[in-house]
Design an enzyme around this catalytic site. Structure first.
Site, PDB file in Angstrom:
ATOM      1  N   ASP A  39      33.188  21.667  -2.351  1.00  0.00           N
ATOM      2  CA  ASP A  39      33.739  20.298  -2.308  1.00  0.00           C
ATOM      3  C   ASP A  39      34.606  19.915  -3.501  1.00  0.00           C
ATOM      4  O   ASP A  39      34.686  18.733  -3.856  1.00  0.00           O
ATOM      5  CB  ASP A  39      32.604  19.279  -2.177  1.00  0.00           C
ATOM      6  CG  ASP A  39      31.973  19.277  -0.794  1.00  0.00           C
ATOM      7  OD1 ASP A  39      32.519  19.947   0.109  1.00  0.00           O
ATOM      8  OD2 ASP A  39      30.933  18.629  -0.619  1.00  0.00           O
ATOM      9  N   LYS A  80      32.648  22.657   6.281  1.00  0.00           N
ATOM     10  CA  LYS A  80      31.268  22.259   6.581  1.00  0.00           C
ATOM     11  C   LYS A  80      31.262  20.818   7.063  1.00  0.00           C
ATOM     12  O   LYS A  80      32.231  20.073   6.883  1.00  0.00           O
ATOM     13  CB  LYS A  80      30.362  22.426   5.357  1.00  0.00           C
ATOM     14  CG  LYS A  80      30.662  21.517   4.170  1.00  0.00           C
ATOM     15  CD  LYS A  80      29.688  21.813   3.042  1.00  0.00           C
ATOM     16  CE  LYS A  80      29.981  20.967   1.809  1.00  0.00           C
ATOM     17  NZ  LYS A  80      29.738  19.541   2.003  1.00  0.00           N
ATOM     18  N   CYS A 130      25.613  18.071  -2.166  1.00  0.00           N
ATOM     19  CA  CYS A 130      26.074  19.227  -1.388  1.00  0.00           C
ATOM     20  C   CYS A 130      25.792  20.558  -2.081  1.00  0.00           C
ATOM     21  O   CYS A 130      25.467  21.550  -1.417  1.00  0.00           O
ATOM     22  CB  CYS A 130      27.554  19.087  -1.079  1.00  0.00           C
ATOM     23  SG  CYS A 130      27.913  17.682   0.017  1.00  0.00           S
TER      24      CYS A 130
END
Length: 257
Positions: free
Chosen positions: A56, A166, A199
């Site tokens: 991310d 994702k 995450c």
């Protein structure tokens, strides 16, 4: 066995076949052991079985015009991994260690996103949520293929890198991440990215549950959450799920070989 053999699959998980014969052995790969120091133990790891997952490091989480910034979050902490990753990733690539970019990138129709996940990103129903346009550039929030879901410009991706979208905090849920790692024969995973307590942590936990060896690279990881979340993440990784190191120690291990 007079006919030529053709390769099927990705090394090291590949066969050699023709019309009448299939070689399903996997030739051994010479190990490349190195010594890596962590905050709790000294490890010996095998570089040919190691990969890094960068989670991310994308505009919506790290850019001043991304989604987090638009809802009032200070994204300066999320940008701190950029500089150490700029040094670490090229050194890993030189040693043929796969770089896997794991970004939140939703389907345009959001058909696989539950109400509960929508709520995380738009808890009042009146804000800027998943798929909504960002005010400064109209990029749809966390949409695959958009500026919002792209890796920040400061981190250069290479053709040999692997990119995976994702749709949950854990990158192993409903994605090909596990299959790709197993095809590549990678069992030791370096973890980097944001947010450490969300995450990164959930992906690392699932990796541990699946039997991977997990190493959090501390200076290549960050969070915009309060400091106690960061401290709890470091504690839990070391206590339950793996090891904590930093990029300088990884570079030392690579250079000592």
């Amino acid at each position: 066995m007079n006919s030529p053999l053709y390769k099927l699959g990705i090394a090291p998980n590949a066969w050699a076949v023709n019309a009448s014969f299939a070689d399903i052995t996997r030739p051994p790969i010479p190990p490349q052991p190195v010594i890596l120091t962590t905050e709790s133990k000294t490890l010996q790891i095998d570089l040919v079985r190691t990969a890094i997952i960068v989670i991310d490091m994308q505009n919506d989480f790290c850019h001043p015009h991304g989604w987090l910034a638009e809802i009032g979050v200070d994204v300066a902490p999320a940008r701190t991994p950029i500089a150490p990753l700029q040094t670490l990733l090229p050194a890993l690539r030189v040693r043929n260690i796969p770089v896997i970019w794991l970004n939140w990138g939703n389907r345009p129709d959001l058909m696989n996103i539950s109400a509960g996940i929508h709520h995380v990103y738009n808890p009042t129903g009146e804000g800027i949520g998943l798929g909504d346009p960002l005010p400064k550039n109209d990029a749809p929030v966390l949409m695959a293929g958009s500026w919002a879901a792209a890796v920040v410009d400061e981190l250069e991706q290479q053709p040999q890198d692997i990119c995976i979208d994702k749709y949950r905090m854990s990158g192993f849920w409903d994605t090909p991440l596990d299959s790709i790692l197993r095809n590549l024969g990678r069992t030791t995973i370096l973890f980097a990215g944001v947010n450490a307590d969300q995450c990164v942590m959930t992906t690392l936990c699932d990796a541990n549950f699946l039997g991977y060896d997990c190493i959090l690279v501390k200076d290549c990881t960050a969070t915009t959450s309060p400091e106690y979340c960061w401290l709890a993440t470091l504690y839990n990784v070391q206590q339950c799920f793996g090891f904590v190191t930093d990029s300088s120690r990884v570079l030392t291990a690579l250079n000592d070989r």
